[in-house]
Enzyme design. Structure first.
Site, PDB file in Angstrom:
ATOM      1  N   GLY A 132       0.819  -1.526  -0.118  1.00  0.00           N
ATOM      2  CA  GLY A 132      -0.083   0.645   0.237  1.00  0.00           C
ATOM      3  C   GLY A 132       0.940   1.333  -0.090  1.00  0.00           C
ATOM      4  O   GLY A 132       1.111   1.876   1.215  1.00  0.00           O
ATOM      5  N   TYR A 133       1.077   1.406  -0.865  1.00  0.00           N
ATOM      6  CA  TYR A 133       2.461   2.494  -1.144  1.00  0.00           C
ATOM      7  C   TYR A 133       1.181   3.857  -1.950  1.00  0.00           C
ATOM      8  O   TYR A 133       0.900   5.023  -1.869  1.00  0.00           O
ATOM      9  CB  TYR A 133       3.817   2.667  -2.073  1.00  0.00           C
ATOM     10  CG  TYR A 133       4.508   2.120  -1.230  1.00  0.00           C
ATOM     11  CD1 TYR A 133       4.750   1.332   0.446  1.00  0.00           C
ATOM     12  CD2 TYR A 133       5.462   0.581  -1.706  1.00  0.00           C
ATOM     13  CE1 TYR A 133       5.749   0.940   0.938  1.00  0.00           C
ATOM     14  CE2 TYR A 133       7.256   0.166  -1.494  1.00  0.00           C
ATOM     15  CZ  TYR A 133       6.338   0.466   0.289  1.00  0.00           C
ATOM     16  OH  TYR A 133       7.668  -0.670   0.570  1.00  0.00           O
ATOM     17  N   SER A 134       1.061   3.560  -3.758  1.00  0.00           N
ATOM     18  CA  SER A 134       0.705   4.688  -4.148  1.00  0.00           C
ATOM     19  C   SER A 134      -0.252   5.068  -3.772  1.00  0.00           C
ATOM     20  O   SER A 134      -1.211   4.188  -3.640  1.00  0.00           O
ATOM     21  CB  SER A 134       1.219   4.246  -5.427  1.00  0.00           C
ATOM     22  OG  SER A 134       1.971   3.596  -6.524  1.00  0.00           O
ATOM     23  N   GLU A 249      16.119  -4.424  -0.968  1.00  0.00           N
ATOM     24  CA  GLU A 249      15.703  -4.979  -2.374  1.00  0.00           C
ATOM     25  C   GLU A 249      15.777  -6.054  -3.420  1.00  0.00           C
ATOM     26  O   GLU A 249      17.225  -5.059  -3.472  1.00  0.00           O
ATOM     27  CB  GLU A 249      14.657  -4.163  -2.504  1.00  0.00           C
ATOM     28  CG  GLU A 249      13.746  -4.419  -3.800  1.00  0.00           C
ATOM     29  CD  GLU A 249      12.897  -3.492  -4.299  1.00  0.00           C
ATOM     30  OE1 GLU A 249      13.441  -3.358  -5.887  1.00  0.00           O
ATOM     31  OE2 GLU A 249      12.465  -2.843  -3.445  1.00  0.00           O
ATOM     32  N   THR A 377       9.793   4.688 -11.610  1.00  0.00           N
ATOM     33  CA  THR A 377       9.615   3.912 -13.281  1.00  0.00           C
ATOM     34  C   THR A 377      11.180   4.348 -13.284  1.00  0.00           C
ATOM     35  O   THR A 377      12.181   4.745 -12.497  1.00  0.00           O
ATOM     36  CB  THR A 377       9.155   5.693 -13.715  1.00  0.00           C
ATOM     37  OG1 THR A 377       9.767   6.938 -12.831  1.00  0.00           O
ATOM     38  CG2 THR A 377       7.369   5.547 -13.434  1.00  0.00           C
ATOM     39  N   GLU A 379      12.745   6.563 -14.867  1.00  0.00           N
ATOM     40  CA  GLU A 379      13.273   8.080 -14.631  1.00  0.00           C
ATOM     41  C   GLU A 379      13.621   8.040 -13.509  1.00  0.00           C
ATOM     42  O   GLU A 379      15.130   8.620 -13.004  1.00  0.00           O
ATOM     43  CB  GLU A 379      12.134   8.886 -14.969  1.00  0.00           C
ATOM     44  CG  GLU A 379      12.386   9.589 -16.764  1.00  0.00           C
ATOM     45  CD  GLU A 379      11.646   8.367 -16.934  1.00  0.00           C
ATOM     46  OE1 GLU A 379      10.470   7.577 -16.166  1.00  0.00           O
ATOM     47  OE2 GLU A 379      10.964   8.338 -17.783  1.00  0.00           O
TER      48      GLU A 379
HETATM   49  C1  LIG Z   1       1.830  -3.022 -12.498  1.00  0.00           C
HETATM   50  C2  LIG Z   1       2.165  -2.622 -11.940  1.00  0.00           C
HETATM   51  C3  LIG Z   1       2.074  -2.890 -10.488  1.00  0.00           C
HETATM   52  C4  LIG Z   1       1.797  -1.986  -9.170  1.00  0.00           C
HETATM   53  N1  LIG Z   1       1.639  -2.492  -7.794  1.00  0.00           N
HETATM   54  C5  LIG Z   1       1.868  -1.644  -6.985  1.00  0.00           C
HETATM   55  C6  LIG Z   1       1.448  -2.409  -5.932  1.00  0.00           C
HETATM   56  O1  LIG Z   1       1.569  -3.521  -5.775  1.00  0.00           O
HETATM   57  N2  LIG Z   1       1.169  -1.493  -4.676  1.00  0.00           N
HETATM   58  C7  LIG Z   1       1.458   0.015  -4.595  1.00  0.00           C
HETATM   59  O2  LIG Z   1       2.069   0.841  -4.167  1.00  0.00           O
HETATM   60  N3  LIG Z   1       2.096   0.511  -6.161  1.00  0.00           N
HETATM   61  C8  LIG Z   1       1.698   0.245  -7.230  1.00  0.00           C
HETATM   62  N4  LIG Z   1       1.717   0.316  -8.564  1.00  0.00           N
HETATM   63  C9  LIG Z   1       2.364   2.013  -8.704  1.00  0.00           C
HETATM   64  C10 LIG Z   1       3.925   2.191  -9.088  1.00  0.00           C
HETATM   65  O3  LIG Z   1       4.251   1.953  -7.645  1.00  0.00           O
HETATM   66  C11 LIG Z   1       4.452   3.772  -9.684  1.00  0.00           C
HETATM   67  O4  LIG Z   1       3.047   3.115 -11.204  1.00  0.00           O
HETATM   68  C12 LIG Z   1       4.966   4.368  -9.704  1.00  0.00           C
HETATM   69  O5  LIG Z   1       5.396   4.486  -8.900  1.00  0.00           O
HETATM   70  C13 LIG Z   1       4.562   5.710 -10.699  1.00  0.00           C
HETATM   71  O6  LIG Z   1       3.526   6.404 -10.286  1.00  0.00           O
HETATM   72  P1  LIG Z   1       2.924   6.987 -10.770  1.00  0.00           P
HETATM   73  O7  LIG Z   1       2.138   5.751 -11.365  1.00  0.00           O
HETATM   74  O8  LIG Z   1       1.912   8.080 -10.198  1.00  0.00           O
HETATM   75  O9  LIG Z   1       3.677   7.790 -12.223  1.00  0.00           O
HETATM   76  P2  LIG Z   1       3.942   9.171 -12.155  1.00  0.00           P
HETATM   77  O10 LIG Z   1       4.394   9.854 -10.280  1.00  0.00           O
HETATM   78  O11 LIG Z   1       2.658  10.359 -12.635  1.00  0.00           O
HETATM   79  O12 LIG Z   1       4.787   9.056 -12.827  1.00  0.00           O
HETATM   80  C14 LIG Z   1       4.435   9.916 -14.608  1.00  0.00           C
HETATM   81  C15 LIG Z   1       5.876  10.515 -15.373  1.00  0.00           C
HETATM   82  O13 LIG Z   1       6.541  10.852 -14.679  1.00  0.00           O
HETATM   83  C16 LIG Z   1       8.126  10.845 -14.217  1.00  0.00           C
HETATM   84  N5  LIG Z   1       8.218  11.716 -13.739  1.00  0.00           N
HETATM   85  C17 LIG Z   1       8.227  11.534 -12.449  1.00  0.00           C
HETATM   86  N6  LIG Z   1       8.404  12.249 -11.254  1.00  0.00           N
HETATM   87  C18 LIG Z   1       9.383  12.266 -11.973  1.00  0.00           C
HETATM   88  C19 LIG Z   1      10.513  12.994 -11.463  1.00  0.00           C
HETATM   89  N7  LIG Z   1      11.078  13.432 -10.329  1.00  0.00           N
HETATM   90  N8  LIG Z   1      11.850  13.308 -12.261  1.00  0.00           N
HETATM   91  C20 LIG Z   1      11.479  12.979 -13.663  1.00  0.00           C
HETATM   92  N9  LIG Z   1      10.400  12.340 -14.188  1.00  0.00           N
HETATM   93  C21 LIG Z   1       9.098  11.858 -12.890  1.00  0.00           C
HETATM   94  C22 LIG Z   1       7.635   9.215 -14.130  1.00  0.00           C
HETATM   95  O14 LIG Z   1       9.033   8.799 -14.361  1.00  0.00           O
HETATM   96  C23 LIG Z   1       6.538   9.133 -15.165  1.00  0.00           C
HETATM   97  O15 LIG Z   1       6.903   8.619 -16.262  1.00  0.00           O
HETATM   98  C24 LIG Z   1       2.216  -0.257  -9.792  1.00  0.00           C
HETATM   99  C25 LIG Z   1       1.925  -0.042 -10.967  1.00  0.00           C
HETATM  100  C26 LIG Z   1       2.238  -0.872 -12.132  1.00  0.00           C
HETATM  101  C27 LIG Z   1       2.060  -0.223 -13.263  1.00  0.00           C
END
Ligand SMILES: Cc1cc2nc3c(=O)[nH]c(=O)nc-3n(C[C@H](O)[C@H](O)[C@H](O)COP(=O)(O)OP(=O)(O)OC[C@H]3O[C@@H](n4cnc5c(N)ncnc54)[C@H](O)[C@@H]3O)c2cc1C
Lengths: 395, 378
Positions: A132-134, A249, A377, A379
């Site tokens: 439960g992070y995002s 990790e 990601t 990035e």
């Molecule tokens: C298949 C899958 C399973 C997942 N499972 C889990 C889970 O079990 N639990 C959980 O908590 N989360 C989960 N996630 C979520 C995942 O951790 C997030 O998607 C990830 O951390 C990115 O957040 P976001 O999707 O909100 O993208 P955003 O943070 O909104 O990013 C959008 C874009 O902006 C870029 N960006 C953002 N900040 C910066 C920066 N400082 N510098 C450069 N670029 C930047 C990103 O790289 C990306 O390209 C899962 C995601 C996927 C796809």
């Protein structure tokens, strides 16, 4: 410098390989290469499989003995990961989350009671966590989560929403980050909790991923009461505990072995398949593309071995783990994309379609590629490599 | 498994770097660029005193009896400073084939001299119409009594102008395209009928055009069996390709290190440029290329020391990756430095030159990818 494995390590590899080949359920093979299948049947197969590994002690290979582990070195873990990936077993993300991420953190920061209730069961594959992070407003900027946990007597009252929570609908517990101090700067008011998913007030809303599966979820917390004993480590130090734990990790150091298997099958296909009057294997551009994949796969292998080599010496991988993650996911993208190019029109044929090469494996792989954002990601990983690895100043 | 250098390897590597830091300054490089010989004999002599030319030569011939990893570490250290001189052509292209294919007499004659620094060698394979594949050698060697007469022109022969001994591939039988009929001659570099002229090259290395004009070579001056040189050449090419990787790794590493330091120090918009994410991501990519190149090279070298059958494919994999990877590193190093790096005075262009030249030597990416493809069974 030494790139080989000891006789004992090789013997372990043989043991693992024989076990995998014998024990992987035939139904799993029938389903195709279902590494990322996430329906009820595959879940059932996966759970049974993980328990089987647990009985062998292979989920907790590197753990200290006091937590039910075998205290084997990281090289054994690497070998296990490689052989698992080579065969393509049913285990997947669920044991990765629990075993690879959550348990090591509990070992460092958990209370004796938490260790006792969680670790032995987890090591047997009998207990599953979701992460439960995002949240809708907190992705890469994880420290900006707004889910709150307010202390009240012997409990914390949890309110807010998580999203993208993989396997929340199957998990026993959620490993959760919430805000416990609303006035502190954003990194300094976070705490970590173990939340029983059966607690009243939790609502799970399924989300369907682009492969058509229900793998992740929205999770809503409405006045959910968490006993104080489920706070992990110290209140308001959650961010630092999390950051420290993330260093431990385990990255997917086995993935080059999975690519070995895919390459092997691809080569066999190209040697027996004629297109435009000749075997694919005789087409110079096909040869070059496959050779390049093989080279890159071995570069990845070296990067993964580096991670293990650092761990083996008691070090904590720093930028090396992020490098491995970026390289793995980006190479997987290139891999699938290249194979679809080589297959041409046949590259579109999905699983269970007549004439689909490899029963659509690479279509699945291709669709899976964009999920690389999970776990941070590319990035963000590059930010980590630059700032933590190379010591470049924060922007 | 342990990817770190052993204690002895570290000592060798660090002492080599120490030595080169003292002896091979960038002002020396600039001097040598316009020097007719292209290297300072004093430095070469000191290297010989340290035992470098004999790094892999057995003790009975006065060498250090080291292995391929030791060689790679020396080359990496030399690559860091883009060290000029006869080391590569003498040790990699001379000592190794003699060790590999020489008769006991030939070894006894040649190897101690190399180990002493008293003999400089060069390797003449390439000619007009050849990319990398030795089977297309056309230059004829005609039997004439106790000797062969060589006629033709060889290209890209590094250090031919100073070589005491030139290993020359010529055709005693067959037609270009055939692996059979190639013979490796040991030609006295100062002999009549051998003329060298300098090519002007990207990396300021001393590559020559060598004209063999009725050059007479005694029949006993042949390495290996007449007509059967191809296998020796294959092995040599593999070893040379990997040795080039080591040089490129060193050269790129230095460019990378300089760039990290510069990115922390250079300020624009009131901030170190290293705090800009575009720069950070370039640098993250650079370190991935760097680590990949280094460990692919080390692995292949390690496999060679053990004579593993996989060494051949690993060497080609390393070469296929390292050329491109180190070029990208050197190019990005320039980009991150801005205009200052376009200045002759800064060394970065030397690394930019060296890495590319290395990638074009002993098989480029395509050449080695095709080799990998064959190893994969395609
Ligand atoms: C298949 C899958 C399973 C997942 N499972 C889990 C889970 O079990 N639990 C959980 O908590 N989360 C989960 N996630 C979520 C995942 O951790 C997030 O998607 C990830 O951390 C990115 O957040 P976001 O999707 O909100 O993208 P955003 O943070 O909104 O990013 C959008 C874009 O902006 C870029 N960006 C953002 N900040 C910066 C920066 N400082 N510098 C450069 N670029 C930047 C990103 O790289 C990306 O390209 C899962 C995601 C996927 C796809």
């Amino acid at each position: 410098m030494n790139f080989s494995f000891t006789t004992e390590q090789e013997a372990f590899r043989t043991e693992v390989r024989e076990f995998m080949e014998k024990e992987v359920p035939s139904r799993w093979r029938e389903l195709g290469y279902g590494i990322w299948e996430e329906d009820d049947e595959s879940w059932e197969l996966t759970s049974q499989w993980v328990k089987k590994l647990g009985q062998k002690g292979w989920l907790s290979l590197t753990w200290p003995k006091e937590f039910g582990g075998q205290e084997r070195s990281h090289i054994y873990q690497l070998i296990l990961d490689e052989e698992t990936a080579r065969v393509g077993t049913p285990s997947g993300i669920e044991s990765m989350i629990t075993i690879g991420w959550v348990c090591p953190t509990i070992m460092v920061f958990g209370s004796p009671e938490q260790k006792e209730t969680i670790l032995p069961k987890a090591s047997k594959g009998e207990l599953i966590f979701c992460l439960g992070y995002s949240e809708p407003g907190a992705g890469s900027d994880l420290a900006s989560v707004t889910t709150t946990a307010v202390e009240e007597g012997d409990e914390f009252i949890l309110n807010g929403q998580k999203v993208w929570t993989t396997i929340a609908h199957r998990a026993d517990y959620c490993w959760l980050v919430a805000r416990t101090d609303l006035d502190a700067p954003k990194h300094k008011g976070l705490s970590m909790f173990i939340v029983d998913m059966k607690t009243p007030g939790i609502k799970i809303n399924p989300l369907t991923n682009i492969l058509g599966f229900h793998s992740f979820n929205e999770v809503f917390f409405d006045n959910v009461r968490i006993p104080r004993k489920n706070l992990v480590g110290q209140k308001n130090l959650g961010w630092y505990q999390l950051a420290m734990a993330l260093d431990h990790e385990r990255s997917g150091v086995g993935s080059p072995a999975a690519m070995d298997r895919m390459l092997h099958e691809l080569i066999r296909y190209c040697k027996t398949t004629r297109r435009d009057g000749k075997f694919l294997a005789d087409d110079p551009s096909v040869r070059k593309r496959i050779a390049r994949l093989a080279v890159e796969k071995d570069v990845l292998r070296m990067i993964c071995y580096r991670v293990t080599s650092v761990q083996e010496k008691g070090g904590v991988p720093n930028y090396e783990a992020s490098t491995a993650k970026v390289f793995t996911t980006e190479l997987m993208d290139r891999f699938a994309n290249t194979v679809l190019d080589i297959l041409g029109p046949y590259g579109q044929l999905d699983r269970n379609s007549r004439l689909a090469p490899f029963n659509g494996l690479f279509v699945r792989q291709f669709l899976h590629s964009p999920s690389s954002v999970g776990g941070g990601t590319s990035e963000i990983q590059r930010n980590i490599i630059a700032m933590r690895g190379l010591g470049l100043p924060r922007g | 498994m342990d990817l770190d250098l052993t204690r002895d390897q570290k000592i060798l590597f660090n002492s080599a770097k120490e030595f080169l830091k003292k002896e091979c300054s960038t002002s020396l490089l600039r001097e040598m660029k316009d020097d007719a010989n292209g290297y300072p004999p004093k430095m070469w002599k000191k290297m010989a005193e340290l035992g470098w030319p004999g790094v892999m030569i057995p003790e009975e011939f006065g060498g250090m009896a080291g292995n391929f990893i030791d060689l790679v570490l020396l080359l990496e250290a030399m690559g860091e400073v883009n060290c000029p001189g006869p080391f590569f052509s003498t040790v990699v292209l001379g000592a190794l084939p003699v060790m590999n294919a020489g008769t006991p007499e030939q070894k006894k004659e040649i190897l101690p001299k190399i180990a002493d620094g008293a003999m400089i060698m060069a390797y003449a394979m390439n000619e007009a119409g050849i990319h990398y594949d030795a089977s297309f050698v056309a230059m004829p060697a005609k039997a004439d009594g106790d000797a062969y007469i060589l006629n033709g022109t060889k290209l890209f022969v590094e250090n031919a102008h100073i070589a005491d001994l030139i290993l020359c591939v010529a055709r005693t039988e067959g037609v270009p395209g055939s692996k059979d009929g190639l013979t490796l001659f040991m030609v006295d570099g100062k002999s009549k009928g051998v003329r060298t002229s300098m090519l002007t090259t990207l990396a300021f290395d001393k590559q020559c055009e060598v004209v063999f004009d009725d050059a007479r070579v005694d029949k006993d001056r042949i390495l290996g069996r007449p007509g059967k040189a191809f296998e020796i050449i294959e092995t040599l090419t593999e070893q040379a390709a990997l040795a080039k990787c080591a040089e490129m790794v060193g050269s790129a590493q230095r460019a990378f290190d300089q760039t990290v330091a510069y990115a922390k120090e250079r300020k624009q918009f009131d901030k170190p440029i290293g705090s800009f994410q575009a720069i950070q991501h370039h640098m993250a990519n650079m370190i991935m290329d760097m680590d990949g190149a280094r460990f692919m090279t080390y692995r292949a070298a390690w496999e060679m020391t053990r004579d593993l059958p996989s060494a051949s494919m690993s060497a080609s994999m390393a070469k296929a990756w390292t050329g491109n990877a180190t070029h990208k590193i050197a190019l990005l190093a320039h980009q991150i430095h801005g205009a200052i790096a376009f200045c002759e005075e800064l060394d970065l262009h030397l690394h930019y030159r060296r890495t590319k030249a290395g990638s074009l030597s002993f098989g480029d990416e395509d050449y080695h990818l095709e080799k990998v493809a064959r190893h994969l069974g395609l």
